[in-house]
Design a protein around this motif. Structure first.
Motif, PDB file in Angstrom:
ATOM      1  N   ASP A  93       7.767   6.527   8.110  1.00 56.64           N
ATOM      2  CA  ASP A  93       6.899   6.944   6.995  1.00 56.64           C
ATOM      3  C   ASP A  93       7.743   7.394   5.800  1.00 56.64           C
ATOM      4  O   ASP A  93       7.432   7.081   4.645  1.00 56.64           O
ATOM      5  N   ARG A 147       1.413  -0.301  10.809  1.00 59.12           N
ATOM      6  CA  ARG A 147       1.029   1.007  10.273  1.00 59.12           C
ATOM      7  C   ARG A 147       1.569   1.182   8.858  1.00 59.12           C
ATOM      8  O   ARG A 147       0.865   1.703   7.979  1.00 59.12           O
ATOM      9  N   GLN A 148       2.801   0.738   8.621  1.00 61.93           N
ATOM     10  CA  GLN A 148       3.376   0.892   7.291  1.00 61.93           C
ATOM     11  C   GLN A 148       2.684   0.002   6.267  1.00 61.93           C
ATOM     12  O   GLN A 148       2.531   0.378   5.106  1.00 61.93           O
ATOM     13  N   ARG A 192      -0.409   1.884   5.488  1.00 64.33           N
ATOM     14  CA  ARG A 192      -0.095   3.046   4.653  1.00 64.33           C
ATOM     15  C   ARG A 192       0.197   2.629   3.219  1.00 64.33           C
ATOM     16  O   ARG A 192      -0.137   3.352   2.275  1.00 64.33           O
ATOM     17  N   ARG A 250      -1.852   4.198   0.234  1.00 63.18           N
ATOM     18  CA  ARG A 250      -1.159   4.920  -0.845  1.00 63.18           C
ATOM     19  C   ARG A 250      -1.461   4.303  -2.203  1.00 63.18           C
ATOM     20  O   ARG A 250      -1.587   5.011  -3.214  1.00 63.18           O
ATOM     21  N   VAL A 306      -4.941   7.697   9.533  1.00 66.14           N
ATOM     22  CA  VAL A 306      -3.748   7.572   8.682  1.00 66.14           C
ATOM     23  C   VAL A 306      -4.075   8.000   7.255  1.00 66.14           C
ATOM     24  O   VAL A 306      -3.277   8.683   6.599  1.00 66.14           O
ATOM     25  N   LEU A 342      -2.372  11.210   5.029  1.00 60.56           N
ATOM     26  CA  LEU A 342      -1.735  11.133   3.718  1.00 60.56           C
ATOM     27  C   LEU A 342      -2.034  12.378   2.892  1.00 60.56           C
ATOM     28  O   LEU A 342      -1.244  12.769   2.030  1.00 60.56           O
TER      29      LEU A 342
END
Length: 264
Positions: free
Chosen positions: A13, A96-97, A100, A104, A187, A191
């Motif tokens: 992360d 997952r990234q 994310r 984001r 997730v 954040l």
């Protein structure tokens, strides 16, 4: 999840969070995930514990350095350097990234609240329609066809990012569509350093009732809580709360079930 696995995810992360997020970054990460998913030999090479960590990291740069951007390569290199236990866990960490990165991007655009709300409603829509749920979960049918089915139902009605996440959730990397979406929402909450609680009730809550539940749960966990309300007439009054691994059962149906279990 073990403390070691949690530490590996947090390290990954941090690599992503040190760079600007973008839809292009998410697309590159998802493309890598698809490539790894279709090439078992490549997955094994990048996760082989007998290969030194730094060698695996360098291998990602030689394989993908000319195909994706520097941020994606940095995330891949960090992921390959870690020891995930299985190649599936490695791919899931990269997925997952990608998620994310999309979340984001929505957060930077001031759309994260709207995204969460819409994605939750899509999950509820699927859950309330057994035929649709069964079709989306039928792995005998081509994934593309199942993704197109859901996309056709929601495109133009929700944010494009929600469509993209919903389509990816059809692949059900968390066993089912609904569990995968719930993981995405978790997730999203992370954040903003929030927890997620699913509150199941027989009838809609008033804003005051929802506010009291949110305040009580926030006090309990020591941070803000996103409350997702699910209507289910079978609860026969009361409230059923799922907060992470903890379940708070306050429904009549739950108490009856518990009593029956004790008498059995």
């Amino acid at each position: 999840m073990s403390a070691a696995a949690e530490s590996r995810l947090r390290a990954l992360d941090a690599v992503l969070d040190a760079q600007p997020a973008s839809e292009a970054l998410a697309d590159e990460l998802f493309a890598v995930v698809e490539a790894l998913g279709s090439q078992p030999t490549l997955r094994r090479a990048l996760t082989d514990p007998s290969t030194p960590d730094e060698v695996r990291s360098q291998l990602t740069q030689s394989l993908f350095g000319s195909r994706v951007g520097g941020v994606t390569v940095a995330v891949l290199a960090e992921a390959a350097r870690a020891r995930w236990g299985t190649s599936g866990a490695f791919v899931a960490a990269l997925e997952r990234q990608g998620v994310r990165a999309l979340l984001r991007t929505a957060q930077d655009a001031g759309q994260l609240d709207e995204l969460e709300d819409q994605l939750f409603k899509v999950e509820r829509l699927v859950d309330a329609n057994p035929a649709l749920r069964g079709t989306l979960g039928d792995r005998r049918s081509p994934l593309q066809a199942r993704q197109d089915l859901l996309g056709g139902l929601i495109e133009g009605k929700v944010l494009p990012t929600v469509v993209q996440l919903a389509r990816r959730a059809v692949a059900a990397r968390k066993r089912t569509f609904d569990l995968t979406v719930q993981d995405y929402l978790k997730v999203a909450a992370e954040l903003r350093e929030r927890a997620v609680a699913t509150v199941t009730v027989a009838r809609p809550l008033t804003p005051e009732q929802e506010g009291r539940i949110k305040a009580a749960l926030s006090r309990q966990v020591g941070r803000d809580v996103n409350v997702r309300v699910v209507l289910d007439p079978t609860v026969i009054g009361g409230v059923h709360v799922a907060l992470g691994d903890e379940v708070i059962e306050g429904t009549v149906a739950g108490r009856l079930t518990d009593a029956q279990r004790k008498l059995a």
